[in-house]
Write a protein that holds these residues in place. Structure first.
Motif, PDB file in Angstrom:
ATOM      1  N   GLU A 131      -3.363  -6.334 -13.436  1.00  5.83           N
ATOM      2  CA  GLU A 131      -2.101  -5.591 -13.454  1.00  5.83           C
ATOM      3  C   GLU A 131      -2.302  -4.140 -13.017  1.00  5.83           C
ATOM      4  OE1 GLU A 131       0.232  -7.953 -17.032  1.00  5.83           O
ATOM      5  OE2 GLU A 131      -1.341  -6.498 -17.547  1.00  5.83           O
ATOM      6  N   LEU A 132      -3.403  -3.520 -13.444  1.00  5.07           N
ATOM      7  CA  LEU A 132      -3.693  -2.147 -13.019  1.00  5.07           C
ATOM      8  C   LEU A 132      -3.861  -2.074 -11.502  1.00  5.07           C
ATOM      9  CD1 LEU A 132      -6.175  -1.029 -15.818  1.00  5.07           C
ATOM     10  CD2 LEU A 132      -3.863  -0.134 -15.431  1.00  5.07           C
ATOM     11  N   ALA A 133      -4.580  -3.025 -10.939  1.00  2.00           N
ATOM     12  CA  ALA A 133      -4.784  -3.057  -9.482  1.00  2.00           C
ATOM     13  C   ALA A 133      -3.462  -3.268  -8.761  1.00  2.00           C
ATOM     14  CB  ALA A 133      -5.787  -4.150  -9.108  1.00  2.00           C
ATOM     15  N   GLU A 134      -2.615  -4.139  -9.291  1.00  2.00           N
ATOM     16  CA  GLU A 134      -1.318  -4.398  -8.672  1.00  2.00           C
ATOM     17  C   GLU A 134      -0.402  -3.181  -8.777  1.00  2.00           C
ATOM     18  OE1 GLU A 134       1.582  -6.867  -6.661  1.00  2.00           O
ATOM     19  OE2 GLU A 134      -0.578  -6.602  -6.691  1.00  2.00           O
ATOM     20  N   LEU A 135      -0.407  -2.520  -9.922  1.00  4.70           N
ATOM     21  CA  LEU A 135       0.389  -1.302 -10.085  1.00  4.70           C
ATOM     22  C   LEU A 135      -0.063  -0.235  -9.094  1.00  4.70           C
ATOM     23  CD1 LEU A 135       2.546   0.310 -11.631  1.00  4.70           C
ATOM     24  CD2 LEU A 135       0.733   0.963 -13.250  1.00  4.70           C
ATOM     25  N   ASP A 136      -1.357  -0.059  -8.964  1.00  2.00           N
ATOM     26  CA  ASP A 136      -1.911   0.902  -8.007  1.00  2.00           C
ATOM     27  C   ASP A 136      -1.481   0.543  -6.584  1.00  2.00           C
ATOM     28  OD1 ASP A 136      -3.521   3.051  -7.024  1.00  2.00           O
ATOM     29  OD2 ASP A 136      -5.127   1.618  -6.623  1.00  2.00           O
ATOM     30  N   ARG A 137      -1.605  -0.719  -6.222  1.00  2.00           N
ATOM     31  CA  ARG A 137      -1.240  -1.165  -4.877  1.00  2.00           C
ATOM     32  C   ARG A 137       0.237  -0.930  -4.589  1.00  2.00           C
ATOM     33  NH1 ARG A 137       1.096  -4.993  -2.116  1.00  2.00           N
ATOM     34  NH2 ARG A 137       1.735  -6.242  -3.898  1.00  2.00           N
ATOM     35  N   LEU A 138       1.086  -1.309  -5.524  1.00  2.00           N
ATOM     36  CA  LEU A 138       2.522  -1.164  -5.313  1.00  2.00           C
ATOM     37  C   LEU A 138       2.953   0.304  -5.243  1.00  2.00           C
ATOM     38  CD1 LEU A 138       3.815  -4.001  -7.669  1.00  2.00           C
ATOM     39  CD2 LEU A 138       3.845  -3.979  -5.156  1.00  2.00           C
ATOM     40  N   CYS A 139       2.437   1.121  -6.154  1.00  2.00           N
ATOM     41  CA  CYS A 139       2.809   2.541  -6.149  1.00  2.00           C
ATOM     42  C   CYS A 139       2.288   3.240  -4.899  1.00  2.00           C
ATOM     43  CB  CYS A 139       2.306   3.229  -7.418  1.00  2.00           C
ATOM     44  SG  CYS A 139       3.214   2.712  -8.897  1.00  2.00           S
ATOM     45  N   THR A 140       1.082   2.892  -4.471  1.00  2.00           N
ATOM     46  CA  THR A 140       0.521   3.471  -3.246  1.00  2.00           C
ATOM     47  C   THR A 140       1.359   3.062  -2.042  1.00  2.00           C
ATOM     48  OG1 THR A 140      -1.693   3.540  -4.195  1.00  2.00           O
ATOM     49  CG2 THR A 140      -1.540   3.595  -1.787  1.00  2.00           C
ATOM     50  N   LYS A 141       1.740   1.805  -1.977  1.00  2.00           N
ATOM     51  CA  LYS A 141       2.580   1.333  -0.873  1.00  2.00           C
ATOM     52  C   LYS A 141       3.923   2.048  -0.858  1.00  2.00           C
ATOM     53  CE  LYS A 141       4.746  -2.823   1.024  1.00  2.00           C
ATOM     54  NZ  LYS A 141       4.919  -4.271   0.866  1.00  2.00           N
TER      55      LYS A 141
END
Length: 157
Positions: A131-141
């Motif tokens: 979930e942390l990796a996905e949150l990082d990916r989505l916010c960065t995108k």
């Protein structure tokens, strides 16, 4: 009945915004920020993240959620405390850059270690590694997309 794309976008934005508000309230409630506040720390952090530890005021303003006059006054206060200095821009002597001093860098690191512990506890405690990796990916995108749109609208490629 399914939600429209607009409704889904609004719901996602509200969830992101409300979680950020909740976290910021928790972060600021803890006494780790002395002798400065969260907003001043954000300026020091942003400068410390720059490869030269220096930015023009308008560049700093792109990363900080303050009006430029408020940011300018804050930089004046940080200068008076010895955490930043204003210097001529080495690439264009007509301009001025805000530079992080050693005292500012030391303070940023000291507060930053405490803040990282907060983040690990409050964000890392609520989300697993995936979930942390996905949150990082989505916010960065989301951020890169919006920065790209802003640059396109300003005529910057």
């Amino acid at each position: 009945m399914s939600r429209s794309r607009t409704e889904a976008a609004v719901d996602a934005w509200e969830a992101l915004f409300r979680s950020q508000v909740t976290l910021m309230r928790r972060f600021t409630a803890e006494d780790i920020w002395k002798p400065i506040g969260v907003r001043e720390y954000d300026v020091l952090f942003t400068l410390s993240s720059s490869p030269t530890r220096a930015l023009r005021l308008h560049e700093l303003n792109e990363e900080i959620l303050l009006s430029q006059p408020s940011l300018s006054r804050m930089c004046d206060r940080l200068t008076a405390m010895g955490y930043v200095v204003r210097q001529s821009d080495p690439s264009d002597r007509r301009g001025t850059v805000i530079c992080l001093t050693e005292a500012g860098a030391d303070l940023q690191r000291s507060i930053g270690r405490k803040h990282a512990t907060q983040i690990a506890r409050l964000v890392g405690g609520a989300l697993d590694e995936v979930e942390l990796a996905e949150l990082d990916r989505l916010c960065t995108k989301l951020r890169r997309t919006q920065a790209g749109l802003r640059n396109t609208q300003a005529g910057i490629e």
